[in-house]
Design a protein around this motif. Structure first.
Motif, PDB file in Angstrom:
ATOM      1  N   ALA A  32     -16.273  31.142  20.884  1.00 26.83           N
ATOM      2  CA  ALA A  32     -17.428  30.822  20.039  1.00 26.83           C
ATOM      3  C   ALA A  32     -16.993  30.538  18.601  1.00 26.83           C
ATOM      4  O   ALA A  32     -17.514  29.630  17.949  1.00 26.83           O
ATOM      5  CB  ALA A  32     -18.445  31.958  20.086  1.00 26.83           C
ATOM      6  N   LEU A  33     -16.032  31.302  18.105  1.00 27.24           N
ATOM      7  CA  LEU A  33     -15.520  31.061  16.747  1.00 27.24           C
ATOM      8  C   LEU A  33     -14.776  29.735  16.664  1.00 27.24           C
ATOM      9  O   LEU A  33     -14.877  29.025  15.658  1.00 27.24           O
ATOM     10  CB  LEU A  33     -14.614  32.214  16.302  1.00 27.24           C
ATOM     11  N   ALA A  34     -14.032  29.382  17.702  1.00 28.04           N
ATOM     12  CA  ALA A  34     -13.348  28.085  17.722  1.00 28.04           C
ATOM     13  C   ALA A  34     -14.369  26.955  17.614  1.00 28.04           C
ATOM     14  O   ALA A  34     -14.182  25.997  16.862  1.00 28.04           O
ATOM     15  CB  ALA A  34     -12.509  27.939  18.992  1.00 28.04           C
ATOM     16  N   HIS A  35     -15.472  27.093  18.333  1.00 29.03           N
ATOM     17  CA  HIS A  35     -16.533  26.085  18.263  1.00 29.03           C
ATOM     18  C   HIS A  35     -17.149  26.052  16.866  1.00 29.03           C
ATOM     19  O   HIS A  35     -17.340  24.981  16.283  1.00 29.03           O
ATOM     20  CB  HIS A  35     -17.594  26.385  19.323  1.00 29.03           C
ATOM     21  N   ARG A  36     -17.472  27.226  16.321  1.00 27.99           N
ATOM     22  CA  ARG A  36     -18.097  27.311  14.992  1.00 27.99           C
ATOM     23  C   ARG A  36     -17.244  26.669  13.903  1.00 27.99           C
ATOM     24  O   ARG A  36     -17.750  25.959  13.040  1.00 27.99           O
ATOM     25  CB  ARG A  36     -18.346  28.773  14.652  1.00 27.99           C
ATOM     26  N   PHE A  37     -15.926  26.917  13.941  1.00 26.28           N
ATOM     27  CA  PHE A  37     -15.046  26.432  12.886  1.00 26.28           C
ATOM     28  C   PHE A  37     -14.310  25.144  13.265  1.00 26.28           C
ATOM     29  O   PHE A  37     -13.386  24.732  12.576  1.00 26.28           O
ATOM     30  CB  PHE A  37     -14.050  27.520  12.487  1.00 26.28           C
ATOM     31  N   ASP A  38     -14.736  24.505  14.368  1.00 32.05           N
ATOM     32  CA  ASP A  38     -14.172  23.236  14.820  1.00 32.05           C
ATOM     33  C   ASP A  38     -12.655  23.323  15.016  1.00 32.05           C
ATOM     34  O   ASP A  38     -11.893  22.491  14.527  1.00 32.05           O
ATOM     35  CB  ASP A  38     -14.533  22.102  13.844  1.00 32.05           C
ATOM     36  N   LEU A  39     -12.245  24.342  15.742  1.00 36.30           N
ATOM     37  CA  LEU A  39     -10.834  24.549  16.056  1.00 36.30           C
ATOM     38  C   LEU A  39     -10.592  24.225  17.523  1.00 36.30           C
ATOM     39  O   LEU A  39     -11.498  24.338  18.352  1.00 36.30           O
ATOM     40  CB  LEU A  39     -10.440  26.002  15.793  1.00 36.30           C
ATOM     41  N   VAL A  40      -9.362  23.858  17.851  1.00 40.11           N
ATOM     42  CA  VAL A  40      -8.996  23.655  19.249  1.00 40.11           C
ATOM     43  C   VAL A  40      -9.103  24.986  19.983  1.00 40.11           C
ATOM     44  O   VAL A  40      -9.592  25.056  21.101  1.00 40.11           O
ATOM     45  CB  VAL A  40      -7.580  23.063  19.373  1.00 40.11           C
ATOM     46  N   GLY A  41      -8.656  26.060  19.331  1.00 42.79           N
ATOM     47  CA  GLY A  41      -8.751  27.380  19.936  1.00 42.79           C
ATOM     48  C   GLY A  41      -8.427  28.484  18.948  1.00 42.79           C
ATOM     49  O   GLY A  41      -7.758  28.254  17.950  1.00 42.79           O
ATOM     50  N   VAL A  42      -8.923  29.661  19.254  1.00 40.59           N
ATOM     51  CA  VAL A  42      -8.556  30.880  18.528  1.00 40.59           C
ATOM     52  C   VAL A  42      -7.892  31.771  19.568  1.00 40.59           C
ATOM     53  O   VAL A  42      -8.546  32.258  20.483  1.00 40.59           O
ATOM     54  CB  VAL A  42      -9.780  31.580  17.891  1.00 40.59           C
ATOM     55  N   GLU A  43      -6.591  31.932  19.444  1.00 42.25           N
ATOM     56  CA  GLU A  43      -5.838  32.697  20.429  1.00 42.25           C
ATOM     57  C   GLU A  43      -5.857  34.196  20.148  1.00 42.25           C
ATOM     58  O   GLU A  43      -5.720  35.011  21.059  1.00 42.25           O
ATOM     59  CB  GLU A  43      -4.399  32.184  20.481  1.00 42.25           C
ATOM     60  N   ARG A  44      -6.008  34.556  18.858  1.00 39.89           N
ATOM     61  CA  ARG A  44      -6.035  35.963  18.474  1.00 39.89           C
ATOM     62  C   ARG A  44      -6.770  36.078  17.149  1.00 39.89           C
ATOM     63  O   ARG A  44      -6.600  35.260  16.264  1.00 39.89           O
ATOM     64  CB  ARG A  44      -4.599  36.480  18.310  1.00 39.89           C
ATOM     65  N   ALA A  67      -4.180  33.914  15.227  1.00 40.73           N
ATOM     66  CA  ALA A  67      -3.395  32.788  15.725  1.00 40.73           C
ATOM     67  C   ALA A  67      -4.410  31.772  16.213  1.00 40.73           C
ATOM     68  O   ALA A  67      -5.248  32.085  17.062  1.00 40.73           O
ATOM     69  CB  ALA A  67      -2.463  33.225  16.850  1.00 40.73           C
ATOM     70  N   VAL A  68      -4.363  30.582  15.632  1.00 43.62           N
ATOM     71  CA  VAL A  68      -5.327  29.538  15.966  1.00 43.62           C
ATOM     72  C   VAL A  68      -4.607  28.239  16.259  1.00 43.62           C
ATOM     73  O   VAL A  68      -3.420  28.083  15.962  1.00 43.62           O
ATOM     74  CB  VAL A  68      -6.345  29.320  14.814  1.00 43.62           C
ATOM     75  N   VAL A  69      -5.342  27.306  16.832  1.00 42.77           N
ATOM     76  CA  VAL A  69      -4.840  25.949  17.028  1.00 42.77           C
ATOM     77  C   VAL A  69      -5.857  25.022  16.389  1.00 42.77           C
ATOM     78  O   VAL A  69      -7.030  25.017  16.769  1.00 42.77           O
ATOM     79  CB  VAL A  69      -4.651  25.610  18.518  1.00 42.77           C
ATOM     80  N   GLN A  70      -5.394  24.274  15.382  1.00 45.57           N
ATOM     81  CA  GLN A  70      -6.225  23.280  14.712  1.00 45.57           C
ATOM     82  C   GLN A  70      -5.843  21.898  15.233  1.00 45.57           C
ATOM     83  O   GLN A  70      -4.770  21.716  15.792  1.00 45.57           O
ATOM     84  CB  GLN A  70      -5.973  23.293  13.199  1.00 45.57           C
ATOM     85  N   ALA A  71      -6.706  20.933  15.004  1.00 50.35           N
ATOM     86  CA  ALA A  71      -6.385  19.546  15.328  1.00 50.35           C
ATOM     87  C   ALA A  71      -5.882  18.867  14.058  1.00 50.35           C
ATOM     88  O   ALA A  71      -6.467  19.043  12.985  1.00 50.35           O
ATOM     89  CB  ALA A  71      -7.614  18.822  15.854  1.00 50.35           C
ATOM     90  N   CYS A  72      -4.797  18.102  14.182  1.00 48.62           N
ATOM     91  CA  CYS A  72      -4.294  17.325  13.048  1.00 48.62           C
ATOM     92  C   CYS A  72      -5.422  16.424  12.557  1.00 48.62           C
ATOM     93  O   CYS A  72      -6.122  15.793  13.352  1.00 48.62           O
ATOM     94  CB  CYS A  72      -3.090  16.493  13.474  1.00 48.62           C
ATOM     95  N   SER A  73      -5.603  16.373  11.242  1.00 47.70           N
ATOM     96  CA  SER A  73      -6.704  15.588  10.678  1.00 47.70           C
ATOM     97  C   SER A  73      -6.500  14.084  10.838  1.00 47.70           C
ATOM     98  O   SER A  73      -7.448  13.322  10.664  1.00 47.70           O
ATOM     99  CB  SER A  73      -6.902  15.941   9.203  1.00 47.70           C
ATOM    100  N   VAL A  74      -5.296  13.654  11.203  1.00 45.36           N
ATOM    101  CA  VAL A  74      -5.018  12.226  11.384  1.00 45.36           C
ATOM    102  C   VAL A  74      -4.921  11.860  12.856  1.00 45.36           C
ATOM    103  O   VAL A  74      -5.573  10.928  13.316  1.00 45.36           O
ATOM    104  CB  VAL A  74      -3.704  11.837  10.658  1.00 45.36           C
ATOM    105  N   THR A  75      -4.125  12.612  13.608  1.00 43.05           N
ATOM    106  CA  THR A  75      -3.831  12.238  14.996  1.00 43.05           C
ATOM    107  C   THR A  75      -4.630  13.008  16.032  1.00 43.05           C
ATOM    108  O   THR A  75      -4.714  12.579  17.180  1.00 43.05           O
ATOM    109  CB  THR A  75      -2.341  12.488  15.298  1.00 43.05           C
ATOM    110  N   GLY A  76      -5.157  14.162  15.644  1.00 47.18           N
ATOM    111  CA  GLY A  76      -5.832  15.022  16.603  1.00 47.18           C
ATOM    112  C   GLY A  76      -4.872  15.904  17.383  1.00 47.18           C
ATOM    113  O   GLY A  76      -5.296  16.696  18.217  1.00 47.18           O
TER     114      GLY A  76
END
Length: 175
Positions: A32-44, A67-76
């Motif tokens: 839910a937090l990954a969705h809220r903050f537009d992240l690929v995932g929140v692992e921890r 520990a999170v996974v973001q999407a690159c702002s250029v390539t995704g």
């Protein structure tokens, strides 16, 4: 207000001595937090806090780790990131914080108004994580993708970029 990761410490349970509170987001909360903050995932996502009353309100000190996974702002492209952020907040009664804007020094404590009869340490952890993220993460491929798209680098687009091109033209051999 309900949040994706709520860990409410009720005011009537907070005394004048430090009480250690540790929290950890479960898989559903992290999704839910990954969705809220537009992240690929929140692992921890976890927090360790010392909570106590002081004369001005409720003091919260601690650390948020994630520990999170973001999407690159250029390539995704997925970009792993780790967060290890200190927290120092004072929660005050509504209206006690004042409406005046003040300049915070490095030793100042951020003040937050109390809501709902307690301090939501889950929301503290979630917001701390979000504020610590790189707002424009760039993967190693980003520069090449931008160049292929015709986007100039900061150096090329800056005030001396045009002069560099002129210098190259002047240095070219004449026919």
């Amino acid at each position: 207000m309900t949040t994706e990761f709520s860990r409410l410490e009720r005011l009537d349970t907070i005394g004048g001595e430090d009480r250690t509170v540790t929290i950890t987001a479960d898989a559903n909360e992290r999704a839910a937090l990954a969705h809220r903050f537009d992240l690929v995932g929140v692992e921890r996502l976890e927090g360790a806090f010392a909570v106590r009353r002081d004369p001005a309100g409720v003091l919260v000190r601690g650390t948020v780790r994630a520990a999170v996974v973001q999407a690159c702002s250029v390539t995704g492209d997925p970009m792993p990131a780790t967060i290890d952020e200190p927290v120092l907040l004072r929660f005050v009664a509504p209206g006690a914080g004042g409406d005046d804007e003040i300049e915070l020094g490095s030793d100042s404590i951020d003040t937050v108004e109390l809501e709902g009869g307690g301090v939501d340490l889950g929301e503290v952890a979630a917001e701390t994580m979000a504020l610590a993220l790189d707002p424009f993460p760039r993967s190693p491929r980003a520069e090449a993708v931008l160049r292929e798209a015709g986007v100039l680098s900061e150096e090329e687009a800056g005030p001396f970029g045009a002069l560099a091109g002129l210098k190259a033209k002047l240095a070219a051999p004449k026919d």
